[in-house]
Design a protein around this motif. Structure first.
Motif, PDB file in Angstrom:
ATOM      1  N   CYS A  14       0.846  -1.192   0.000  1.00  0.00           N
ATOM      2  CA  CYS A  14       0.000   0.000   0.000  1.00  0.00           C
ATOM      3  C   CYS A  14       0.882   1.244   0.000  1.00  0.00           C
ATOM      4  O   CYS A  14       1.816   1.340   0.807  1.00  0.00           O
ATOM      5  N   LEU A  15       0.580   2.145  -0.901  1.00  0.00           N
ATOM      6  CA  LEU A  15       1.374   3.370  -1.033  1.00  0.00           C
ATOM      7  C   LEU A  15       0.463   4.585  -0.968  1.00  0.00           C
ATOM      8  O   LEU A  15      -0.700   4.513  -1.353  1.00  0.00           O
ATOM      9  N   SER A  16       1.023   5.678  -0.512  1.00  0.00           N
ATOM     10  CA  SER A  16       0.224   6.900  -0.467  1.00  0.00           C
ATOM     11  C   SER A  16       1.117   8.129  -0.564  1.00  0.00           C
ATOM     12  O   SER A  16       2.222   8.155  -0.035  1.00  0.00           O
ATOM     13  N   PHE A  17       0.610   9.134  -1.256  1.00  0.00           N
ATOM     14  CA  PHE A  17       1.301  10.432  -1.306  1.00  0.00           C
ATOM     15  C   PHE A  17       0.892  11.213  -0.068  1.00  0.00           C
ATOM     16  O   PHE A  17      -0.279  11.168   0.321  1.00  0.00           O
ATOM     17  N   GLY A  18       1.812  11.930   0.521  1.00  0.00           N
ATOM     18  CA  GLY A  18       1.491  12.846   1.621  1.00  0.00           C
ATOM     19  C   GLY A  18       0.837  12.183   2.818  1.00  0.00           C
ATOM     20  O   GLY A  18      -0.346  12.369   3.066  1.00  0.00           O
ATOM     21  N   LEU A  19       1.592  11.413   3.553  1.00  0.00           N
ATOM     22  CA  LEU A  19       1.041  10.716   4.720  1.00  0.00           C
ATOM     23  C   LEU A  19       1.135  11.558   5.981  1.00  0.00           C
ATOM     24  O   LEU A  19       2.097  12.278   6.174  1.00  0.00           O
ATOM     25  N   LEU A  20       0.139  11.415   6.826  1.00  0.00           N
ATOM     26  CA  LEU A  20       0.218  12.035   8.155  1.00  0.00           C
ATOM     27  C   LEU A  20       0.262  10.905   9.176  1.00  0.00           C
ATOM     28  O   LEU A  20      -0.310   9.838   8.948  1.00  0.00           O
ATOM     29  N   ALA A  21       0.920  11.147  10.281  1.00  0.00           N
ATOM     30  CA  ALA A  21       1.158  10.092  11.272  1.00  0.00           C
ATOM     31  C   ALA A  21      -0.141   9.440  11.751  1.00  0.00           C
ATOM     32  O   ALA A  21      -0.244   8.220  11.818  1.00  0.00           O
ATOM     33  N   TYR A  22      -1.157  10.274  12.062  1.00  0.00           N
ATOM     34  CA  TYR A  22      -2.395   9.707  12.600  1.00  0.00           C
ATOM     35  C   TYR A  22      -3.088   8.840  11.555  1.00  0.00           C
ATOM     36  O   TYR A  22      -3.541   7.730  11.833  1.00  0.00           O
ATOM     37  N   GLU A  23      -3.155   9.376  10.305  1.00  0.00           N
ATOM     38  CA  GLU A  23      -3.836   8.654   9.234  1.00  0.00           C
ATOM     39  C   GLU A  23      -3.155   7.305   8.984  1.00  0.00           C
ATOM     40  O   GLU A  23      -3.812   6.299   8.754  1.00  0.00           O
ATOM     41  N   LYS A  24      -1.824   7.329   9.038  1.00  0.00           N
ATOM     42  CA  LYS A  24      -1.045   6.117   8.807  1.00  0.00           C
ATOM     43  C   LYS A  24      -1.393   5.069   9.877  1.00  0.00           C
ATOM     44  O   LYS A  24      -1.709   3.930   9.549  1.00  0.00           O
ATOM     45  N   SER A  25      -1.390   5.493  11.130  1.00  0.00           N
ATOM     46  CA  SER A  25      -1.657   4.531  12.202  1.00  0.00           C
ATOM     47  C   SER A  25      -3.107   4.053  12.143  1.00  0.00           C
ATOM     48  O   SER A  25      -3.388   2.893  12.410  1.00  0.00           O
ATOM     49  N   PHE A  26      -4.018   4.954  11.776  1.00  0.00           N
ATOM     50  CA  PHE A  26      -5.432   4.571  11.688  1.00  0.00           C
ATOM     51  C   PHE A  26      -5.619   3.512  10.598  1.00  0.00           C
ATOM     52  O   PHE A  26      -6.286   2.501  10.799  1.00  0.00           O
ATOM     53  N   PHE A  27      -4.998   3.759   9.448  1.00  0.00           N
ATOM     54  CA  PHE A  27      -5.104   2.836   8.319  1.00  0.00           C
ATOM     55  C   PHE A  27      -4.547   1.466   8.700  1.00  0.00           C
ATOM     56  O   PHE A  27      -5.151   0.428   8.434  1.00  0.00           O
ATOM     57  N   GLU A  28      -3.392   1.487   9.331  1.00  0.00           N
ATOM     58  CA  GLU A  28      -2.720   0.234   9.677  1.00  0.00           C
ATOM     59  C   GLU A  28      -3.533  -0.578  10.692  1.00  0.00           C
ATOM     60  O   GLU A  28      -3.571  -1.794  10.638  1.00  0.00           O
ATOM     61  N   LYS A  72      -5.090  -3.644   8.964  1.00  0.00           N
ATOM     62  CA  LYS A  72      -3.983  -4.553   9.329  1.00  0.00           C
ATOM     63  C   LYS A  72      -2.945  -4.618   8.212  1.00  0.00           C
ATOM     64  O   LYS A  72      -2.459  -5.684   7.840  1.00  0.00           O
ATOM     65  N   ARG A  73      -2.667  -3.478   7.610  1.00  0.00           N
ATOM     66  CA  ARG A  73      -1.694  -3.416   6.519  1.00  0.00           C
ATOM     67  C   ARG A  73      -0.779  -2.225   6.775  1.00  0.00           C
ATOM     68  O   ARG A  73      -1.214  -1.199   7.276  1.00  0.00           O
ATOM     69  N   SER A  74       0.485  -2.364   6.402  1.00  0.00           N
ATOM     70  CA  SER A  74       1.365  -1.201   6.546  1.00  0.00           C
ATOM     71  C   SER A  74       1.292  -0.373   5.259  1.00  0.00           C
ATOM     72  O   SER A  74       0.961  -0.884   4.196  1.00  0.00           O
ATOM     73  N   VAL A  75       1.575   0.879   5.384  1.00  0.00           N
ATOM     74  CA  VAL A  75       1.483   1.769   4.228  1.00  0.00           C
ATOM     75  C   VAL A  75       2.768   2.588   4.123  1.00  0.00           C
ATOM     76  O   VAL A  75       3.337   3.005   5.119  1.00  0.00           O
ATOM     77  N   GLU A  76       3.227   2.764   2.889  1.00  0.00           N
ATOM     78  CA  GLU A  76       4.480   3.509   2.669  1.00  0.00           C
ATOM     79  C   GLU A  76       4.184   4.849   2.011  1.00  0.00           C
ATOM     80  O   GLU A  76       3.265   4.944   1.197  1.00  0.00           O
ATOM     81  N   GLU A  77       5.006   5.820   2.334  1.00  0.00           N
ATOM     82  CA  GLU A  77       4.796   7.150   1.754  1.00  0.00           C
ATOM     83  C   GLU A  77       5.604   7.316   0.461  1.00  0.00           C
ATOM     84  O   GLU A  77       6.775   6.955   0.402  1.00  0.00           O
ATOM     85  N   ILE A  78       4.969   7.874  -0.551  1.00  0.00           N
ATOM     86  CA  ILE A  78       5.649   8.145  -1.816  1.00  0.00           C
ATOM     87  C   ILE A  78       6.140   9.597  -1.763  1.00  0.00           C
ATOM     88  O   ILE A  78       5.352  10.491  -1.443  1.00  0.00           O
ATOM     89  N   PRO A  79       7.399   9.857  -2.077  1.00  0.00           N
ATOM     90  CA  PRO A  79       7.833  11.264  -2.072  1.00  0.00           C
ATOM     91  C   PRO A  79       7.167  12.028  -3.207  1.00  0.00           C
ATOM     92  O   PRO A  79       6.778  11.424  -4.217  1.00  0.00           O
ATOM     93  N   PHE A  80       7.009  13.305  -3.026  1.00  0.00           N
ATOM     94  CA  PHE A  80       6.365  14.133  -4.055  1.00  0.00           C
ATOM     95  C   PHE A  80       7.220  14.130  -5.330  1.00  0.00           C
ATOM     96  O   PHE A  80       8.422  14.397  -5.291  1.00  0.00           O
ATOM     97  N   ILE A  81       6.593  13.797  -6.443  1.00  0.00           N
ATOM     98  CA  ILE A  81       7.315  13.772  -7.732  1.00  0.00           C
ATOM     99  C   ILE A  81       6.717  14.865  -8.618  1.00  0.00           C
ATOM    100  O   ILE A  81       5.643  14.681  -9.196  1.00  0.00           O
ATOM    101  N   PRO A  82       7.361  16.017  -8.724  1.00  0.00           N
ATOM    102  CA  PRO A  82       6.769  17.093  -9.513  1.00  0.00           C
ATOM    103  C   PRO A  82       6.635  16.737 -10.992  1.00  0.00           C
ATOM    104  O   PRO A  82       5.644  17.067 -11.631  1.00  0.00           O
ATOM    105  N   ASP A  83       7.659  16.063 -11.553  1.00  0.00           N
ATOM    106  CA  ASP A  83       7.620  15.737 -12.971  1.00  0.00           C
ATOM    107  C   ASP A  83       8.069  14.291 -13.176  1.00  0.00           C
ATOM    108  O   ASP A  83       9.212  13.947 -12.872  1.00  0.00           O
TER     109      ASP A  83
END
Lengths: 395, 198
Positions: free
Chosen positions: B151-165, B169-180
């Motif tokens: 599971c991947l997501s752009f722009g993660l916040l700590a609370y949202e990450k823990s809530f999702f997990e 019951k899945r871990s989620v990774e943050e994608i760095p911002f890719i402008p281009d």
């Protein structure tokens, strides 16, 4: 503790003050703990009031802010209402800047030496006071609550003389109403006088804050799904509430945004169909659709998604376009050219913004890269402030 | 000037990206990965967008590539097939592509027969109003018996990450911002390499 020697010509004013003060309980009135007297002196044990009198305050701080003045006037009104109305029923009779003590945001009214109980007939024969703050009728010995209202009006006028800002029209009119020389033309009570300008003042303040014309509805429209319409609408609602403009979010595209926020979000509370989180207020759909529903006060922020129908009732339309290369050409030219429509590229991208500006001949704003819609960053504040100002200018 | 081909990546690889909701950033990430594969690792790469209507057609180059009933374009060294018909996927697997990147929308999951050896990635925002989309996505994936991916997501916040997990019951990774996606920076390349499996 005050130990005062009784002057030979004392008519009992100190004793009278003690008698009056003993029965009073108000945050703006000093507390008298006890008093005792003999033939030569009188001893008062009362609250020590630290601070500057209004007269001294003007010397130290020649300019007062409008908010500060209004706060002081409201407090003075509260003190005088408390004194005039039963069960206290006291006429203060000596309202002047020297007797008003400023302690931060709180004011205290001191010196009750010439105060007396209201007779109810308007015939308070005690001719005493400070000439420059005395109402004309007080010289004839006919005094009632309107004597204090007159002095209050003069003090308010004096305070506004030290104000660097524009005085609200409603309060200016109220001040002139209070200082009419004929007591019959003055308001009959302090409470009535206060309520005559307080509501109008609030309306004027809101109108000033929101703009020349009142902003009632803002529609946030996305050029396609997933461009961040909900995120921007929530950010705008939080910003307006933080700026004191009272706004609430409503989704009109059929998605249950607030319901999901309430179910899965954190630190949200619900009250009368509105959910609250920090500066955010959002309306639940079922509540908005209910028959006979009365919408709350404030600016409506409509999250239209990609549905155009909601935008025609809005005073301001925020039209959002994605910033990726493949987002080119998705903007509806008819909507983009509407006078009340402001274009936003999300997140900020020079290329797409320039293309859009060239295509439509309009200014294009860039929404900053943002994670949390409920938190107002410096960049978002700057952008929304600019948008509102631009809207005021256009309308 | 000349980059070395990475010899240990000879085996054909398939990457499937699924978005939980519109605007999740699937197309953006697929293009970035395709760019990395074709221009950094110099592998023969194809990007398929399985969707009846794709906006990718707006940026494509002029070199036309035809595979069966599908029409694609060569862009930045990648063969890109927008609006790729899903029955053609199996045929394309027999072609000599080294990296196959598939972008899949939530609506198309049920119809497509996909290889079992593919690497799955689920993308989406973790904003509270999108949680319902994830529930739908996981339900659809479980019906199809598909292996759940990262599971991947752009722009993660700590609370949202823990809530999702906690919720899924899945871990989620943050994608760095890719402008281009066509102009990748070092930090973005490092992240994409972790997806690529290098």
């Amino acid at each position: 503790m005050k130990l005062i020697a009784k002057p030979l010509d004392d008519t009992g004013s100190i004793g009278a003050e003690a008698e009056i003060l003993k029965g009073l309980k108000h945050p703006g009135i000093p507390i008298l703990y006890d008093y005792a007297e003999d033939d030569e002196s009188i001893c008062l044990i009362e609250e020590f009031v630290r601070g500057l009198s209004l007269e001294e305050y003007f010397l130290h701080y020649p300019f007062l802010s409008k908010t500060q003045i209004i706060t002081y006037i409201i407090q003075l009104c509260d003190i005088l209402s408390y004194l005039h109305e039963p069960p206290v029923s006291i006429l203060y009779q000596d309202l002047k800047p020297e007797h008003i003590i400023i302690r931060g945001d709180q004011i205290m009214l001191i010196d009750y030496g010439i105060s007396e109980f209201l007779t109810g007939s308007g015939q308070n024969h005690h001719i005493a006071g400070t000439v420059s703050y005395m109402a004309p009728e007080a010289f004839t010995g006919k005094s009632d609550e309107r004597r204090d209202i007159y002095a209050l009006g003069l003090i308010a006028k004096e305070m506004f003389g030290h104000c660097g800002e524009k005085i609200p029209a409603s309060i200016e009119a109220a001040v002139f109403h209070a200082i009419k020389s004929d007591p019959g033309e003055r308001p009959s009570s302090v409470r009535e006088w206060k309520s005559s300008w307080e509501l109008n003042l609030k309306k004027e303040e809101d109108a000033i804050r929101i703009g020349k014309h009142r902003l009632n509805t803002v529609a946030v429209l996305g050029s396609q799904k997933g461009v961040g319409c909900t995120h921007i609408a929530i950010s705008l609602t939080s910003y307006l509430n933080k700026a004191g403009m009272h706004a609430y979010y409503l989704n009109v595209s059929g998605e249950a945004v607030c319901e999901h926020i309430l179910a899965y979000g954190r630190e949200y509370r619900e009250e009368d169909g509105l959910i609250y989180h920090g500066a955010f207020r959002g309306m639940l759909r079922y509540f908005a659709d209910r028959k006979g529903h009365i919408p709350p006060d404030g600016v409506r922020i409509l999250d239209c998604g990609t549905e155009e129908s909601g935008i025609y009732e809005a005073d301001l339309v925020v039209y959002i376009m994605g910033s990726r290369l493949w987002n080119t050409g998705e903007i509806d030219a008819k909507i983009a050219k509407m006078q009340s429509c402001f274009l936003l590229v999300n997140p900020v991208s020079m290329g797409q913004g320039l293309w859009l500006a060239k295509e439509t001949g309009k200014k294009v704003y860039g929404f900053p890269l943002d994670n949390d819609p409920f938190y107002i960053t410096k960049e978002k504040r700057k952008l929304f402030k600019k948008l509102i100002r631009e809207w005021e200018f256009v309308s | 000037m000349f980059r070395k081909r990475i010899s240990y990546l000879k085996k054909r690889r398939i990457y499937i990206f699924v978005g939980a909701h519109p605007g999740a950033g699937v197309r953006h990430l697929c293009l970035s990965l395709a760019e990395l594969s074709a221009n950094v690792f110099l592998r023969k790469t194809v990007l398929l967008e399985i969707s009846p209507k794709s906006r990718l057609t707006e940026i494509l180059g002029e070199t036309t590539v035809i595979k069966g009933n599908a029409v694609g374009y060569k862009n930045f060294g990648v063969d890109i097939f927008p609006e790729f018909p899903h029955p053609e996927v199996q045929k394309l697997l027999t072609e000599d592509y080294e990296d196959i990147i598939i972008s899949l929308s939530l609506e198309e999951i049920a119809d497509v027969i996909l290889p079992a050896d593919a690497a799955w990635f689920l993308l989406g925002s973790l904003k509270p109003w999108h949680i319902g989309d994830y529930k739908l996505l996981f339900r659809k994936l479980s019906i199809n018996g598909l292996a759940l991916g990262r599971c991947l997501s752009f722009g993660l916040l700590a609370y949202e990450k823990s809530f999702f997990e906690k919720e899924f019951k899945r871990s989620v990774e943050e994608i760095p911002f890719i402008p281009d996606p066509f102009l990748l920076q070092r930090s973005q390349i490092d992240f994409l390499k972790t997806l690529y499996g290098v």
